[in-house]
Design a protein around this motif. Structure first.
Motif, short mmCIF file in Angstrom:
data_model
loop_
_atom_site.label_atom_id
_atom_site.label_comp_id
_atom_site.label_asym_id
_atom_site.label_seq_id
_atom_site.Cartn_x
_atom_site.Cartn_y
_atom_site.Cartn_z
N PHE B 266 0.82 -1.22 0.00
CA PHE B 266 0.00 0.00 0.00
C PHE B 266 0.86 1.27 0.00
CE2 PHE B 266 -3.26 -3.03 1.55
CZ PHE B 266 -4.19 -2.81 0.57
N ARG B 267 2.01 1.23 0.69
CA ARG B 267 2.89 2.42 0.65
C ARG B 267 3.39 2.66 -0.76
NH1 ARG B 267 5.56 1.45 6.39
NH2 ARG B 267 3.92 2.49 7.56
N CYS B 269 1.88 1.74 -3.55
CA CYS B 269 0.74 2.24 -4.34
C CYS B 269 0.50 3.73 -4.05
CB CYS B 269 -0.52 1.43 -4.05
SG CYS B 269 -0.43 -0.25 -4.71
N HIS B 270 0.61 4.11 -2.78
CA HIS B 270 0.47 5.52 -2.41
C HIS B 270 1.48 6.36 -3.19
CE1 HIS B 270 1.67 9.04 0.05
NE2 HIS B 270 0.39 9.14 0.29
N LEU B 273 0.74 6.80 -7.00
CA LEU B 273 -0.50 7.48 -7.37
C LEU B 273 -0.29 9.00 -7.36
CD1 LEU B 273 -3.28 6.21 -8.01
CD2 LEU B 273 -3.93 6.64 -5.62
N ILE B 317 -3.59 -0.15 5.04
CA ILE B 317 -4.11 0.99 4.26
C ILE B 317 -4.05 2.26 5.11
CG2 ILE B 317 -6.14 2.00 3.15
CD1 ILE B 317 -6.99 -0.84 2.36
N SER B 320 -0.73 3.74 5.29
CA SER B 320 -0.08 4.08 4.02
C SER B 320 -0.31 5.52 3.59
CB SER B 320 -0.63 3.16 2.91
OG SER B 320 -1.95 3.55 2.56
N LEU B 322 -3.14 6.31 2.17
CA LEU B 322 -4.31 6.20 1.30
C LEU B 322 -5.57 6.18 2.17
CD1 LEU B 322 -3.01 3.38 -1.08
CD2 LEU B 322 -3.38 5.77 -1.72
N LEU B 387 -9.60 3.24 -3.49
CA LEU B 387 -8.70 4.01 -2.63
C LEU B 387 -8.31 5.32 -3.31
CD1 LEU B 387 -6.50 0.89 -2.07
CD2 LEU B 387 -7.63 2.04 -0.17
N ALA B 388 -7.97 6.31 -2.52
CA ALA B 388 -7.50 7.58 -3.06
C ALA B 388 -6.53 8.20 -2.06
CB ALA B 388 -8.67 8.52 -3.31
N ARG B 389 -5.76 9.17 -2.52
CA ARG B 389 -4.92 9.92 -1.58
C ARG B 389 -5.73 11.00 -0.91
NH1 ARG B 389 1.23 10.21 -3.74
NH2 ARG B 389 1.33 11.84 -2.19
#
Lengths: 422, 422
Positions: B266-267, B269-270, B273, B317, B320, B322, B387-389
């Motif tokens: 997840f980190r 992916c963060h 993005l 999550i 992360s 996110l 998911l989103a930031r």
């Protein structure tokens, strides 16, 4: 010496926090400091005494609200909401110091004791807030007295219509069939139970609450509804409720359960639900790592409450025998709701002062303001969690939500319910 | 003596498990035992030797599949699916003994070591399954080679159309805008990336996979697509991917990450993005308390994998950066998908035997059968986590999903894509 150090610490902290917008600060001796980039929003605050500055630095989460209530921190320009927005909008980018983080860890460890919500305590906690004068809530809530987040289908929707949309959205997700027996845990003034019976066709609704004021209001309003015999409202703790129900709904109550009672709550709901039952849980959740409650909110507004993260309440669901069939994360809807509540409250502020006093009115403004900033800037949201005992009790796609909402809209029209919610 | 004891233990266990339906068991010496209530479904099994009975009792989760593969447990009536259904359908009602529960606790404690999916190991794990002969997958997958759960909009929908609906549903939730750069982690044969570019209007799609067979297939299929220059497929571990993407999608890959790597996943992916990016993660999840993987699946099909519960992946999550903006729980869709795959596979079973051998074909039938029963009877489901930031990157209501699906359906019609997915 201490004064100089305190001023420097205040200046450094505010310089870190206020990056966009403008905050003017007047010190007790009349000297002024400026923070931000000179753009709007703009606010100006004034400290009346040096000890107020020290108190704020020692425990800002608790003291900011208290100093505002006591008029030792006075807002000369803008509102306390503007001040909170300036302080919190970019706070995520500021890393807390090591001492703050250690203190946080210790406070996390003891929060189970702070949230010792055994039945007697739970009752006292509820009375603290929800047994306030009914006329106070009438100043800012909609005509159905719905004291929870509305569902804004489009920007700018009015509160009455958005609260009606919330009832419709929840009823659709509950998959109600004619004749169903429904339990509403934390039923408030009964607005949702009346919608489920009169519009959605539930056969019977049991509403439980720990607030005597709400119980009285719910009973009065049900007596004037279309099917008065279909309602049973009781002053009752969820742990004491007998029987089984086809549907369970709970809106804005789970925040008061407390981490140590999540297992008890979900196990009890499991036992209260029929084998093909469906449950909809609507509550304030935290999209970030678990955190303790804001100490000002804990002291003045919601003692014993806790805003849980996904990682905190999902283990208890898994152990309960219930399965999660859907999780909707309603972001920003509560910020919009609180904005309207605050506007309405401030428009009738004089009535609140007449009911209580000036300090109470400032407390209430601070409560509505800081809650709005939490939803806007601190990853606080509404979680709508749908649960069942059997995964096949809920349709395979979510298309039914929109279809059922359309059907409920027609039923509202047939009953002559206006979007204004009367 | 041991034989008598084993037979009695077998009889007691099967009596507990088989409550509805009928199971006939023939022991190695020809004696027969009957279980169930005499109704359908009906199946008959036969043990070829006494040690097979002992092996099954010692480690049923691993040995049932192995004995079936080795023809030491022979299905004389019905199919191995029927046998699994009879054993598992009511298994939730049977409480495991203390010894079994202690063993489970120990296995949970060591699973982080079993799932040591450092990059080299992850590559080997993927090759074990996904680098099987491409012609094998052609026997049962749809024409776009989508080796993941389809989305059945209505009962009885055919596989090609339901796989197309899956792509559409995911594209809608990704909130794609024209020109967006998309990353697909675990892109398989590239079916989803082609849909996102050709139908949904993505400007560029990067697909990463650890399977050389899939990489080859994806590149070949993209070369024949409408915009061949819009695709970049690479043999790459997610931990090594550079750059930033407007949208990230991952379908059926997160099950291979392993609990110990959730934070790293997840980190990463963060970091991959963009600030207003959106991510859609589609994977097999467990609606029950955390569990270790089935040992037969671990040994023969997916080494290093893990099917996570909500309580297992949500903490990572939250840490992360996110935020979860939606969780859909797609129940039973994979059971329907696997049923079709198994029917297709069995219809062309002779070709699988020709590619490999009889034992492989039995292994594959067991794999498809036991996976279907897991989705049907053991609270295994697909989680689609959006998911989103930033929480404001996703619309405030879910109405956009249906609206965007309608738009994509029109685009498919304009491009002359049939519901058969060609």
């Amino acid at each position: 010496m201490l004064q100089t150090y305190a001023e420097r610490l205040l200046a450094n902290t505010l310089k870190d926090l206020v990056r966009r917008g403008t905050l003017d600060v007047t010190l007790p001796d009349g000297r002024r400091m400026n923070f931000g980039d000179g753009t709007a929003p703009r606010a100006a605050i004034r400290f009346t005494d040096t000890r107020a500055v020290l108190a704020l630095l020692m425990d800002p989460d608790l003291r900011l609200g208290e100093l505002f209530m006591d008029e030792r921190l006075v807002v000369d320009e803008g509102s306390i909401y503007d001040v909170l927005e300036l302080l919190l909008r970019d706070a995520d980018a500021v890393r807390p110091g090591a001492a703050v983080r250690m203190l946080d860890t210790m406070r996390m460890a003891i929060r189970r004791f702070l949230q010792n919500n055994r039945p007697g305590r739970a009752r006292a906690n509820v009375a603290h807030h929800y047994d306030l004068d009914d006329r106070l809530y009438a100043l800012f809530l909609d005509d159905q007295r719905q004291y929870s987040c509305a569902y804004f289908e489009h920007p700018g929707q009015d509160l009455e219509s958005a609260q009606r949309a919330k009832q419709r959205h929840i009823a659709a997700k509950l998959l109600l069939e004619p004749g169903h027996r429904v339990l509403d845990i934390g039923c408030g003034w009964g607005g949702l139970t009346r919608y489920l019976v009169e519009v959605a066709g539930a056969g019977h609704a049991t509403g439980i609450t720990l607030s005597e004021e709400q119980l009285k209001g719910a009973r009065e309003l049900a007596a004037r509804a279309g099917h008065p015999q279909a309602y049973d409202y009781r002053l009752e703790d969820y742990r004491a409720t007998p029987g089984r129900f086809d549907r369970i709904v709970s809106v804005g109550m789970f925040e008061h359960v407390g981490v140590g009672y999540h297992d008890a709550f979900f196990r009890k709901c499991h036992d209260l639900l029929t084998d093909d039952g469906v449950m909809l849980l609507h509550f304030i959740g935290n999209s970030d790592v678990p955190d303790f409650n804001n100490p000002w909110i804990e002291k003045y507004i919601f003692p014993g409450g806790h805003i849980p993260s996904l990682s905190e309440f999902t283990p208890a669901i898994e152990r309960s025998g219930l399965v999660v069939t859907d999780i909707e994360v309603l972001r920003l809807h509560y910020a919009s709701t609180l904005r309207i509540w605050r506007d309405r409250f401030l428009a009738r502020r004089a009535e609140a002062v007449a009911l209580y006093d000036e300090r109470f009115a400032r407390m209430w403004e601070y409560y509505l303001s800081m809650s709005e900033t939490a939803f806007r800037y601190q990853d606080i949201a509404i979680f709508q969690v749908q649960l069942a005992r059997r995964q096949e009790s809920v349709p395979l796609t979510r298309d039914y939500v929109g279809e059922r909402e359309a059907g409920l809209r027609e039923a509202e029209a047939r009953l002559g319910l206006m979007s204004s919610g009367t």
